[in-house]
Design an enzyme around this catalytic site. Sequence first.
Site, PDB file in Angstrom:
ATOM      1  N   LYS A  14       0.819  -1.211   0.000  1.00  0.00           N
ATOM      2  CA  LYS A  14       0.000   0.000   0.000  1.00  0.00           C
ATOM      3  C   LYS A  14       0.858   1.267   0.000  1.00  0.00           C
ATOM      4  CE  LYS A  14      -2.600   0.850   3.684  1.00  0.00           C
ATOM      5  NZ  LYS A  14      -2.462   2.201   4.283  1.00  0.00           N
ATOM      6  N   ARG A  89     -12.205   3.879   9.455  1.00  0.00           N
ATOM      7  CA  ARG A  89     -12.076   2.507   9.928  1.00  0.00           C
ATOM      8  C   ARG A  89     -13.416   1.903  10.341  1.00  0.00           C
ATOM      9  NH1 ARG A  89      -6.707   1.223  10.656  1.00  0.00           N
ATOM     10  NH2 ARG A  89      -5.352   2.972  11.160  1.00  0.00           N
ATOM     11  N   ARG A 123      10.585 -12.630   5.619  1.00  0.00           N
ATOM     12  CA  ARG A 123      11.391 -11.417   5.576  1.00  0.00           C
ATOM     13  C   ARG A 123      12.366 -11.344   6.753  1.00  0.00           C
ATOM     14  NH1 ARG A 123       7.326  -6.600   4.435  1.00  0.00           N
ATOM     15  NH2 ARG A 123       7.143  -6.604   6.683  1.00  0.00           N
ATOM     16  N   ARG A 155      12.063 -10.263  12.947  1.00  0.00           N
ATOM     17  CA  ARG A 155      11.174  -9.632  13.924  1.00  0.00           C
ATOM     18  C   ARG A 155      10.196 -10.656  14.476  1.00  0.00           C
ATOM     19  NH1 ARG A 155       8.559  -4.265  11.751  1.00  0.00           N
ATOM     20  NH2 ARG A 155       6.886  -5.770  11.868  1.00  0.00           N
ATOM     21  N   ARG A 166      -3.125 -10.132  12.603  1.00  0.00           N
ATOM     22  CA  ARG A 166      -3.218  -8.765  12.069  1.00  0.00           C
ATOM     23  C   ARG A 166      -4.180  -8.718  10.880  1.00  0.00           C
ATOM     24  NH1 ARG A 166       2.711  -7.641  12.617  1.00  0.00           N
ATOM     25  NH2 ARG A 166       3.006  -7.898  10.394  1.00  0.00           N
TER      26      ARG A 166
END
Length: 210
Positions: A14, A89, A123, A155, A166
Amino acid sequence: MGSIILFGPPGAGKGTQAQRIVDRTGQPQVSTGDMLRAAVAAGTDVGIEAKGYMQSGALVPDEVIVRIIQERLTEPDAALGVMFDGFPRTIPQAEALDRIETIDAVISIEVPDDEIVGRITGRYTCKSCGRVFHDLHLPLPKTGCPCGSFEELRRADDSEATVRARLETYHAQTRPVAEHYDRAGVLHRINGVGDVEEISNAILAALGVE
Ligand SMILES: [Zn+2]
């Protein structure tokens, strides 16, 4: 001329697409976080009110956020509308926004959850220089990172369970808002898998700025 809204789950690219839209339409990208911080820093009436909520640890009410947006829309760079990022939202926020601004188009970048999980969980970064690598697409060379380091950093919040959680939150929040704009006839679902350039072109075509 009205504004546009950009939706996309984490890991859908995005940010990249937002920049391309801004470059082509000239509409500034506005997020509620940025607008809140700017209003607080500028010390406007509504900014001072928002600061009170933030300092007491409370959520800033929709009504205050909408007034901040209203103020933002009067600035010269918003004359041709803005690109809302991460807002609205909720349905009440969308309805409040409808009362103060025309929404010409809502772009929803759509990427299957499994694809996003693959993108994010593979990643990792170089511990010394921060270069980003990926298990499948761009593994750390056997000779190490170009900076000379061999140490990688993953991470903890990029684990599959966290990413799926998420995404669940994103879908639960976005679905009703997307349906709201679908009913208004301004929702464009854009396939976010594939070449970055092609995705941009599909978005720009939907916006009518080819
Ligand atoms: Zn490095």
